[in-house]
Design a protein around this motif. Structure first.
Motif, PDB file in Angstrom:
ATOM      1  N   PRO A  45       0.763  -1.186   0.045  1.00 47.36           N
ATOM      2  CA  PRO A  45       0.164  -0.068   0.119  1.00 47.36           C
ATOM      3  C   PRO A  45       0.901   1.352   0.117  1.00 47.36           C
ATOM      4  CG  PRO A  45      -0.529  -1.474   1.728  1.00 47.36           C
ATOM      5  CD  PRO A  45       0.546  -1.907   1.130  1.00 47.36           C
ATOM      6  N   TYR A  75      -4.025   4.639   3.237  1.00 52.48           N
ATOM      7  CA  TYR A  75      -5.733   4.415   2.726  1.00 52.48           C
ATOM      8  C   TYR A  75      -5.677   3.506   1.577  1.00 52.48           C
ATOM      9  CZ  TYR A  75      -5.640   8.582   5.599  1.00 52.48           C
ATOM     10  OH  TYR A  75      -5.343   9.594   6.636  1.00 52.48           O
ATOM     11  N   ASP A  76      -4.441   2.974   1.255  1.00 53.97           N
ATOM     12  CA  ASP A  76      -4.528   1.859   0.290  1.00 53.97           C
ATOM     13  C   ASP A  76      -5.000   2.596  -1.234  1.00 53.97           C
ATOM     14  OD1 ASP A  76      -6.070  -1.148   2.024  1.00 53.97           O
ATOM     15  OD2 ASP A  76      -4.218  -0.022   2.086  1.00 53.97           O
ATOM     16  N   LYS A  82      -4.317  -6.393  -0.263  1.00 56.73           N
ATOM     17  CA  LYS A  82      -4.723  -6.477   1.185  1.00 56.73           C
ATOM     18  C   LYS A  82      -5.099  -5.099   1.696  1.00 56.73           C
ATOM     19  CE  LYS A  82      -2.791 -10.619   1.902  1.00 56.73           C
ATOM     20  NZ  LYS A  82      -3.539 -11.759   2.022  1.00 56.73           N
ATOM     21  N   HIS A  83      -5.958  -5.165   2.745  1.00 59.06           N
ATOM     22  CA  HIS A  83      -6.552  -3.951   3.103  1.00 59.06           C
ATOM     23  C   HIS A  83      -5.412  -3.539   4.440  1.00 59.06           C
ATOM     24  CE1 HIS A  83      -9.499  -1.035   4.910  1.00 59.06           C
ATOM     25  NE2 HIS A  83      -9.456  -1.567   5.823  1.00 59.06           N
ATOM     26  N   ARG A  84      -4.992  -2.452   4.262  1.00 60.07           N
ATOM     27  CA  ARG A  84      -4.331  -1.753   5.140  1.00 60.07           C
ATOM     28  C   ARG A  84      -3.590  -2.428   6.461  1.00 60.07           C
ATOM     29  NH1 ARG A  84      -8.494   3.136   7.185  1.00 60.07           N
ATOM     30  NH2 ARG A  84      -8.972   3.926   5.317  1.00 60.07           N
ATOM     31  N   TYR A 128     -14.209  -1.645   4.760  1.00 59.59           N
ATOM     32  CA  TYR A 128     -13.251  -1.190   3.574  1.00 59.59           C
ATOM     33  C   TYR A 128     -13.846   0.125   2.993  1.00 59.59           C
ATOM     34  CZ  TYR A 128     -10.893  -5.963   3.544  1.00 59.59           C
ATOM     35  OH  TYR A 128     -10.247  -7.030   3.969  1.00 59.59           O
ATOM     36  N   TYR A 153     -13.120   5.022   3.219  1.00 61.09           N
ATOM     37  CA  TYR A 153     -11.768   5.231   2.583  1.00 61.09           C
ATOM     38  C   TYR A 153     -10.828   6.332   3.363  1.00 61.09           C
ATOM     39  CZ  TYR A 153      -8.372   7.156  -0.885  1.00 61.09           C
ATOM     40  OH  TYR A 153      -7.149   7.517  -1.370  1.00 61.09           O
ATOM     41  N   ASP A 171      -9.596  -0.769  -6.290  1.00 63.96           N
ATOM     42  CA  ASP A 171      -9.049  -1.571  -5.247  1.00 63.96           C
ATOM     43  C   ASP A 171      -9.939  -1.804  -4.008  1.00 63.96           C
ATOM     44  OD1 ASP A 171      -6.003   0.675  -5.908  1.00 63.96           O
ATOM     45  OD2 ASP A 171      -6.524  -1.359  -6.518  1.00 63.96           O
ATOM     46  N   VAL A 172     -10.731  -0.862  -3.664  1.00 61.18           N
ATOM     47  CA  VAL A 172     -11.616  -1.054  -2.381  1.00 61.18           C
ATOM     48  C   VAL A 172     -12.386  -2.518  -2.656  1.00 61.18           C
ATOM     49  CG1 VAL A 172     -13.750  -0.472  -1.263  1.00 61.18           C
ATOM     50  CG2 VAL A 172     -11.791   1.211  -1.737  1.00 61.18           C
ATOM     51  N   LYS A 228      -9.365  -5.774  -3.366  1.00 63.93           N
ATOM     52  CA  LYS A 228      -8.764  -6.258  -2.220  1.00 63.93           C
ATOM     53  C   LYS A 228      -9.588  -7.067  -1.276  1.00 63.93           C
ATOM     54  CE  LYS A 228      -9.430  -1.781   0.567  1.00 63.93           C
ATOM     55  NZ  LYS A 228      -8.655  -0.665   1.253  1.00 63.93           N
ATOM     56  N   SER A 229     -10.930  -7.260  -1.507  1.00 64.31           N
ATOM     57  CA  SER A 229     -11.664  -8.020  -0.742  1.00 64.31           C
ATOM     58  C   SER A 229     -11.816  -9.463  -1.426  1.00 64.31           C
ATOM     59  CB  SER A 229     -13.152  -7.476  -0.617  1.00 64.31           C
ATOM     60  OG  SER A 229     -13.559  -7.694  -1.955  1.00 64.31           O
TER      61      SER A 229
END
Ligand SMILES: Cc1noc(C)c1CN(C)Cc1cc2n(n1)CCN(c1cc(N)ncn1)C2
Length: 394
Positions: free
Chosen positions: A76, A80-81, A227-229, A343, A346, A371-372, A375-376
């Motif tokens: 990231p 905030y990715d 990945k998320h954060r 997610y 933002y 990406d939001v 990444k899930s």
């Protein structure tokens, strides 16, 4: 009471008696070798190791025989990715590039930029590359959906991503970049992973890294596990790592007419609400940060978020940062891909309001699953003769 001298003497004595006794001074000695019976011999693998050791491009047949597959970290760029950056080596010069399935140019910050635009970035210097071949008269010029862009000249070089290495890859040297890129000092350029039909090089469009590498991969695919954060995710080339997803993979056809990984989503649901079937023309775009969907989806989503509203000063929907956000389910065929509500917070917007990761696609012409969303999921970009996308939970 012991003086310093006594303590020092005692310590020296202690160490000298307990230190590992040095090798017995003797004449010569021999070591009996033990064959590593676990090691499976492979001529091609041994041959391939030599090329990798000296960062030289492998002959095509050898790459195919040994599987020019590879995996690269996707880190990231900020809290905030906003984007994910991957190390890419061009003839041994390593830059951090944004892998972008929504565009098809591999371009880099370079020593040809005005010095004012170079600051803070790692620059590719073609004059230091032994494999660089300039393409005389070739140019490129790209503008992205957010109005940012770059332009410059072109050459070819050896490009390595994770364990995947290709020679003769078009590398687009930036001689001009827009302010958004200048200020984004973590970003040294982009590696396009859309279809080569939308590469901007003139007079002859160039292949993407994936297209160049494809024939030497075990399988003509790459996957995204963003990945998320948290810790970096990965892009894998040539293989589908079954440890990276759960359940089954749902594949969906891709329409390549616009050069994107474009597909038709089957609908949506908000939180525990019922699924609404509707055809959504969307692209899977790692280079776009947020989810951009039809107004019907956006309205339905933020209706379930108390205090949410469209804030013209922010250019999008915001809500109280303290809000508990519902999940957003997006249909991919019969598969229901769930984006966790968290997610969709933002980033902070202004005061106690936060900016939504789901926004309207109005004016774009299609929806963007950025990406939001990506990444899930574990996402397979299948570049076989009939390109398709695969999605799985993880
Ligand atoms: C910081 C930061 N925050 O969010 C971003 C993005 C950045 C990076 N920074 C502002 C510079 C920048 C601008 C763009 N990028 N990077 C990536 C390519 N862009 C795309 C790609 C695509 N497929 N579709 C639309 N635009 C526009």
């Amino acid at each position: 009471m012991y003086g310093f001298a006594q303590i020092a003497l005692a310590l020296a004595t202690f160490l000298s008696t307990t230190a590992a006794s040095p090798l017995r001074k003797s004449g010569n000695f021999s070591v009996v070798q033990k064959l590593n019976t676990q090691f499976v011999r492979s001529g091609p693998a041994a041959y391939a190791r030599a090329f990798k050791k000296f960062n030289k491009p492998m002959p095509h047949d050898l790459a195919v025989a040994t599987g020019n597959d590879g995996s690269v970290t996707a880190s990231p760029e900020d809290a905030y990715d906003s984007e994910y950056l991957c190390p890419v080596s061009i003839d041994g010069q390593t830059l951090a590039l944004d892998f972008d399935t929504g565009s098809a140019d591999l371009w880099v910050f370079s020593t040809s930029l005005p010095s004012s635009e170079q600051k803070g970035h790692t620059l590719f210097d073609p004059s230091k590359s032994t494999n660089w071949k300039a393409l005389s008269g070739y140019k490129w010029n790209i503008t992205y959906g957010d109005g940012s862009g770059a332009s410059g000249t072109v050459g070819t070089d050896v490009v390595t991503v994770g364990g995947t290495s290709v020679s003769g890859q078009a590398v687009e040297i930036a001689t001009k970049v827009s302010s958004a890129f200048v200020s984004d000092t973590a970003n040294d350029g982009l590696l396009g992973l859309a279809f080569s039909s939308i590469n901007t090089v003139t007079p002859k469009a160039q292949h993407t890294f994936f297209d160049t590498a494809k024939s030497s991969l075990s399988s003509p695919v790459f996957t995204a596990d963003l990945k998320h954060r948290q810790l970096p995710g990965t892009y894998d080339f040539g293989t589908i790592d079954s440890s990276k997803y759960t359940g089954t993979i749902t594949y969906i056809d891709v329409d390549t007419a616009n050069g994107f990984w474009e597909f038709t989503g089957s609908g949506y649901a908000v939180g525990s609400g019922s699924f609404v079937s509707s055809s959504i023309d969307a692209i899977a775009d790692t280079g776009t940060t947020l989810i951009y969907v039809p107004d019907a989806v956006v309205t339905a989503y933020y209706k379930q978020v108390s205090g949410a509203s469209y804030d013209s000063s922010q250019g999008g929907y915001t809500f109280p940062c303290s809000a508990t956000l519902p999940n957003l389910t997006l249909g991919i065929g019969s598969y229901h891909a769930v984006v966790p509500g968290q997610y969709i917070n933002y980033s902070p917007a202004s005061g106690s309001k936060c900016f939504g990761g789901v926004q309207s696609d109005s004016g774009i012409g299609f929806s963007i699953y950025g990406d939001v969303f990506l990444k899930s999921q574990f996402v397979i970009f299948d570049g076989s003769s009939t390109p398709r996308l695969g999605f799985a939970a993880k």
